[in-house]
Design a protein around this motif. Structure first.
Motif, short mmCIF file in Angstrom:
data_model
loop_
_atom_site.label_atom_id
_atom_site.label_comp_id
_atom_site.label_asym_id
_atom_site.label_seq_id
_atom_site.Cartn_x
_atom_site.Cartn_y
_atom_site.Cartn_z
N THR A 149 0.82 -1.02 0.09
CA THR A 149 0.19 -0.02 0.14
C THR A 149 0.62 0.97 -0.17
O THR A 149 1.76 1.32 0.45
CB THR A 149 -0.80 0.03 1.22
N GLY A 150 0.54 2.24 -0.70
CA GLY A 150 1.04 3.29 -1.08
C GLY A 150 2.16 3.82 -1.35
O GLY A 150 3.09 4.54 -1.33
N ALA A 151 3.28 2.31 -2.33
CA ALA A 151 4.20 1.92 -3.17
C ALA A 151 3.50 2.08 -4.22
O ALA A 151 2.34 1.25 -4.62
CB ALA A 151 4.85 1.04 -2.77
N TYR A 152 4.57 2.78 -5.12
CA TYR A 152 3.68 2.12 -6.25
C TYR A 152 4.40 0.85 -7.40
O TYR A 152 5.90 0.71 -6.97
CB TYR A 152 4.43 3.90 -7.71
N PRO A 153 4.11 0.72 -8.69
CA PRO A 153 4.78 -0.68 -8.39
C PRO A 153 6.05 -0.47 -9.90
O PRO A 153 5.83 0.65 -10.69
CB PRO A 153 3.73 -1.37 -9.47
N ASN A 154 6.80 -1.29 -10.09
CA ASN A 154 8.10 -0.91 -10.47
C ASN A 154 7.37 -1.67 -12.50
O ASN A 154 8.05 -2.79 -12.36
CB ASN A 154 9.26 -1.58 -10.27
N ILE A 164 10.24 -6.69 -15.88
CA ILE A 164 9.05 -6.92 -17.67
C ILE A 164 8.07 -8.98 -16.70
O ILE A 164 9.34 -9.76 -15.29
CB ILE A 164 10.00 -7.87 -17.93
N PRO A 165 7.71 -8.71 -16.41
CA PRO A 165 7.09 -9.81 -15.56
C PRO A 165 7.21 -11.38 -15.97
O PRO A 165 7.39 -11.43 -17.57
CB PRO A 165 5.57 -9.65 -15.64
N VAL A 166 7.17 -12.28 -15.75
CA VAL A 166 7.49 -13.71 -16.18
C VAL A 166 5.88 -14.11 -16.28
O VAL A 166 4.45 -14.44 -16.09
CB VAL A 166 8.06 -14.29 -14.46
N PRO A 167 5.40 -14.49 -17.78
CA PRO A 167 4.77 -15.71 -17.94
C PRO A 167 3.91 -16.86 -17.28
O PRO A 167 4.90 -17.38 -17.18
CB PRO A 167 4.43 -15.58 -19.61
N ALA A 168 2.62 -17.03 -17.01
CA ALA A 168 2.41 -18.06 -16.42
C ALA A 168 2.77 -19.20 -17.25
O ALA A 168 2.71 -20.37 -16.10
CB ALA A 168 1.18 -17.82 -15.66
#
Length: 117
Positions: A49-54, A58-62
């Motif tokens: 909460t209160g933090a911005y996403p980086n 790069i997200p890892v695909p499922a």
């Protein structure tokens, strides 16, 4: 009669009318019933909460992604299925006649069961 006399008489004759709006939920329900025995679990959050996403990570695909060739093959297969179904070729003519016969006899069979024949 004047208004103050009417108000005085209703206050004396009908004291229950004066107490109509004073009850609260705390008066009607025991204190322990308002609070559950176990605290509610906090909602699942995916970030702090209160933090911005980086956005640089790069997200890892499922799972493995489809290749271009696989996408083209699946698209062509679905296109052929759609054309077959829209042309009415999904059921063979002999099967169609059998289905019509079954549909016509189904009502008669159901009536026989209902009537007990």
């Amino acid at each position: 009669m004047t208004m103050w006399r009417i108000a005085l008489m209703t206050g004396i004759m009908f004291p229950s009318l004066q107490a109509c709006g004073t009850a609260t939920i705390e008066d009607a329900v025991p204190v322990g019933a308002l609070h559950s025995a176990q605290p509610a679990a906090p909602p699942a959050t995916f970030s702090a909460t209160g933090a911005y996403p980086n956005l640089n990570v790069i997200p890892v695909p499922a799972s493995e992604q489809l290749t271009e060739g696989e996408v083209e093959r699946k698209t062509e297969e679905l296109r052929r299925r759609r054309e077959t179904l829209s042309a009415g070729g999904s059921v063979a003519p002999s099967d169609m006649q059998a289905l019509r016969t079954l549909g016509n006899s189904h009502a008669d069979d159901a009536l026989k069961v209902i009537e007990g024949r």
